[in-house]
Scaffold this motif. Structure first.
Motif, PDB file in Angstrom:
ATOM      1  N   GLY A  81       1.127  -1.257  -0.010  1.00 56.99           N
ATOM      2  CA  GLY A  81      -0.343  -0.108  -0.083  1.00 56.99           C
ATOM      3  C   GLY A  81       0.939   1.578   0.222  1.00 56.99           C
ATOM      4  O   GLY A  81      -0.181   2.168   0.600  1.00 56.99           O
ATOM      5  N   LYS A  82       2.093   1.099   0.065  1.00 59.48           N
ATOM      6  CA  LYS A  82       3.200   2.368  -0.403  1.00 59.48           C
ATOM      7  C   LYS A  82       3.684   2.765  -1.515  1.00 59.48           C
ATOM      8  O   LYS A  82       3.707   1.312  -2.348  1.00 59.48           O
ATOM      9  N   GLU A  83       4.116   4.005  -1.621  1.00 56.06           N
ATOM     10  CA  GLU A  83       5.385   3.832  -2.483  1.00 56.06           C
ATOM     11  C   GLU A  83       6.633   3.132  -2.433  1.00 56.06           C
ATOM     12  O   GLU A  83       7.291   2.799  -1.398  1.00 56.06           O
ATOM     13  N   ARG A  84       7.336   2.614  -3.209  1.00 58.91           N
ATOM     14  CA  ARG A  84       8.337   2.140  -3.483  1.00 58.91           C
ATOM     15  C   ARG A  84       9.492   3.430  -2.599  1.00 58.91           C
ATOM     16  O   ARG A  84       9.179   4.328  -3.159  1.00 58.91           O
ATOM     17  N   GLU A  85      10.720   3.457  -2.182  1.00 67.55           N
ATOM     18  CA  GLU A  85      11.537   3.865  -1.289  1.00 67.55           C
ATOM     19  C   GLU A  85      12.679   3.520  -1.495  1.00 67.55           C
ATOM     20  O   GLU A  85      12.727   2.462  -1.427  1.00 67.55           O
ATOM     21  N   PHE A  86      13.646   4.425  -1.895  1.00 68.57           N
ATOM     22  CA  PHE A  86      15.224   3.853  -1.482  1.00 68.57           C
ATOM     23  C   PHE A  86      14.984   4.319  -0.228  1.00 68.57           C
ATOM     24  O   PHE A  86      15.419   4.141   0.840  1.00 68.57           O
ATOM     25  N   VAL A  87      16.751   2.817  -0.057  1.00 74.13           N
ATOM     26  CA  VAL A  87      16.957   1.912   1.329  1.00 74.13           C
ATOM     27  C   VAL A  87      18.426   2.983   0.966  1.00 74.13           C
ATOM     28  O   VAL A  87      18.846   3.086   2.322  1.00 74.13           O
ATOM     29  N   ALA A  88      19.610   2.308  -0.180  1.00 72.36           N
ATOM     30  CA  ALA A  88      20.412   2.539   0.267  1.00 72.36           C
ATOM     31  C   ALA A  88      21.084   2.327  -0.925  1.00 72.36           C
ATOM     32  O   ALA A  88      20.470   1.906  -1.633  1.00 72.36           O
ATOM     33  N   SER A  89      22.527   3.495  -1.379  1.00 72.97           N
ATOM     34  CA  SER A  89      23.504   2.834  -2.748  1.00 72.97           C
ATOM     35  C   SER A  89      24.558   2.817  -2.584  1.00 72.97           C
ATOM     36  O   SER A  89      25.034   3.438  -1.293  1.00 72.97           O
TER      37      SER A  89
END
Length: 125
Positions: A42-50
């Motif tokens: 139910g949520k948008e994709r989000e950045f975790v790490a790069s």
């Protein structure tokens, strides 16, 4: 063309650790900025790490800083996400992504040209 395949997801309890792997096939993996993203139900994709091409520079979302560690092994065409002190809020499908023109510090999916199909991480309370 680069193909990315994630592995290592599963069901764990809060406080546990888990390591995700992303195996890359294709040419020039070592030239790519790589990242991990996640999408909770139910949520948008989000950045975790790069991580940059050499592995010498990394960036993290505030929500995982101090708990998650991204790394890469260019000799094995693999990028990892070590996840410690997992919380129920970390439950999501985790995606590996890569792009030659991406900047590791952007914190976005801009120029992440290649994506895996994802691996599910479920953290129970």
């Amino acid at each position: 063309q680069v193909q990315l395949v994630e592995s290592g997801g599963g069901l764990v309890q809060a406080g546990d650790s888990l390591t995700l792997s992303c195996a890359a096939s294709g040419r020039a993996f070592s030239a790519y900025t790589m990242g991990w993203f996640r999408q909770a139900p139910g949520k948008e994709r989000e950045f975790v790490a790069s991580i940059n091409w050499s592995g010498g520079s990394t960036a993290y979302a505030d929500s995982v800083k101090g708990r998650f560690t991204i790394s890469r092994d260019n000799a094995k065409n693999t990028v990892f996400l070590q996840m410690n002190s997992l919380k129920p809020a970390d439950t999501a499908v985790y995606y590996c992504a890569g792009g030659m023109a991406a900047n590791y510090y952007s914190g976005t999916d801009y120029a992440m040209d290649y994506w895996g199909k994802g691996t599910l991480v479920t953290v129970s309370s």
